[in-house]
Design an enzyme around this catalytic site. Sequence first.
Site, short mmCIF file in Angstrom:
data_model
loop_
_atom_site.label_atom_id
_atom_site.label_comp_id
_atom_site.label_asym_id
_atom_site.label_seq_id
_atom_site.Cartn_x
_atom_site.Cartn_y
_atom_site.Cartn_z
N GLY A 34 0.80 -1.23 0.00
CA GLY A 34 0.00 0.00 0.00
C GLY A 34 0.83 1.27 0.00
O GLY A 34 0.28 2.36 -0.17
N GLU A 35 2.14 1.16 0.20
CA GLU A 35 2.96 2.38 0.21
C GLU A 35 3.11 2.92 -1.21
O GLU A 35 3.15 2.16 -2.18
CB GLU A 35 4.33 2.10 0.83
CG GLU A 35 4.24 1.84 2.32
CD GLU A 35 5.58 1.56 2.98
OE1 GLU A 35 6.62 1.61 2.29
OE2 GLU A 35 5.57 1.27 4.19
N HIS A 125 -12.16 26.41 1.12
CA HIS A 125 -13.31 26.46 2.04
C HIS A 125 -13.28 27.75 2.86
O HIS A 125 -14.32 28.34 3.14
CB HIS A 125 -13.33 25.23 2.93
CG HIS A 125 -14.61 25.13 3.69
ND1 HIS A 125 -15.83 25.05 3.09
CD2 HIS A 125 -14.85 25.14 5.03
CE1 HIS A 125 -16.78 24.99 4.00
NE2 HIS A 125 -16.21 25.05 5.19
N ASP A 163 -27.84 28.67 1.73
CA ASP A 163 -27.80 29.30 3.06
C ASP A 163 -27.06 30.63 2.93
O ASP A 163 -26.47 30.92 1.87
CB ASP A 163 -27.15 28.38 4.11
CG ASP A 163 -25.80 27.86 3.66
OD1 ASP A 163 -25.05 28.63 3.03
OD2 ASP A 163 -25.49 26.68 3.92
N LYS A 186 -34.02 30.70 7.27
CA LYS A 186 -34.93 30.03 8.22
C LYS A 186 -35.69 31.10 8.99
O LYS A 186 -35.09 32.01 9.56
CB LYS A 186 -34.13 29.18 9.21
CG LYS A 186 -33.77 27.84 8.65
CD LYS A 186 -33.15 26.96 9.73
CE LYS A 186 -32.71 25.66 9.09
NZ LYS A 186 -31.64 25.00 9.78
N ARG A 188 -38.60 31.72 12.01
CA ARG A 188 -39.38 31.07 13.07
C ARG A 188 -40.81 31.61 13.01
O ARG A 188 -41.05 32.79 13.21
CB ARG A 188 -38.74 31.31 14.44
CG ARG A 188 -39.44 30.56 15.55
CD ARG A 188 -38.56 30.32 16.75
NE ARG A 188 -37.43 29.43 16.51
CZ ARG A 188 -37.51 28.11 16.44
NH1 ARG A 188 -38.66 27.49 16.56
NH2 ARG A 188 -36.43 27.39 16.22
C1 R5P Z 1 -20.48 24.45 3.92
O1 R5P Z 1 -19.84 25.28 4.50
C2 R5P Z 1 -20.31 24.26 2.46
O2 R5P Z 1 -20.42 25.48 1.78
C3 R5P Z 1 -21.35 23.29 1.90
O3 R5P Z 1 -22.63 23.86 2.07
C4 R5P Z 1 -21.30 21.97 2.60
O4 R5P Z 1 -20.01 21.45 2.59
C5 R5P Z 1 -22.24 21.01 1.93
O5 R5P Z 1 -22.24 19.82 2.65
P1 R5P Z 1 -23.35 18.71 2.42
O6 R5P Z 1 -23.40 18.43 0.94
O7 R5P Z 1 -22.87 17.56 3.22
O8 R5P Z 1 -24.64 19.27 2.91
#
Ligand code: R5P
Length: 288
Positions: A34-35, A125, A163, A186, A188
């Site tokens: 595996g190396e 990210h 989001d 979201k 409430r």
């Molecule tokens: C979150 O910070 C990223 O922008 C994505 O929304 C996230 O990685 C998506 O993850 P999943 O497909 O598992 O909902």
Amino acid sequence: MIIGGSSSQKLAANVAREMGDVLCPLESRKFPDGERYIRIKGDISDGVVVVQSTGYPQDENLMELFLILKTISNMGITNIRTVIPYFGYGRQEKRFNPGEAVSAEVVCDLIQYAGASEIYSINLHEESICNLFNVPANNLSAMPTIANYVWDNIDDPVIVAPDKGALGFAQEIANILNCESDYLEKIRISPEKVETKPKNLDVDGRDAVIIDDIISTGGTIVNACGILREHGARKILVGCVHPVLVEDALLKIFAAGADDVVGTDTLKSEVSSVSVASLVADALKKGS
Ligand code: R5P
């Protein structure tokens, strides 16, 4: 000279073509236990570009990257521009709880130690990962590339972020295409009831594009598709930069009502049909 690691061979070839450069033959295989074994089989001179995504299997792809970088470095090459289209371990760029590893920092340190002289990545990210390197690091955006795909495939869409965190991506695409953008919020309704809906726009009867940087399990997009369908969206195109697509994520997204899913070739997948080769090549040309 361009060296493509196992995870980014086609992308490396396309980057080489765009740059009018040549691909260096690379032998990369595993020993029976595996190396990893790698051997640079071309004659290289200073000014090398290495292309290797570090998605799944992350540890193997990282190890291969370290071996490639250190080997070239040992050959006396000092200008080693390293393209990491998808940067694995990018989610742990800080210590959220005491005692945790700051994995992104460890990865950055090792990439530098192995010899990378400049880094290029795509939609990291967290932009702040650039600051974990002591060498220059560039975070490119693939949103204009995805915008081209949207332009060719859908008329006057509303661009929706699943989001608030993804709103910047939706706005970037909407600005290029001169169309509207929104995000799912979201609200409430009562102590027991939460409703998620587009914050500002009515999607009833409209074509929608849901945009995010990463699709991993697909949960975020499945939720967004359901909400847009509930609110009367007509056609739903899902776009992302990094199609991580864990297990049956793609199936779940189509089952939730998506008409099309598209991602870039920062990672190999069934939907990696939009190439970031020109984006990478242009950045490398500008930087050289
Ligand atoms: C979150 O910070 C990223 O922008 C994505 O929304 C996230 O990685 C998506 O993850 P999943 O497909 O598992 O909902």
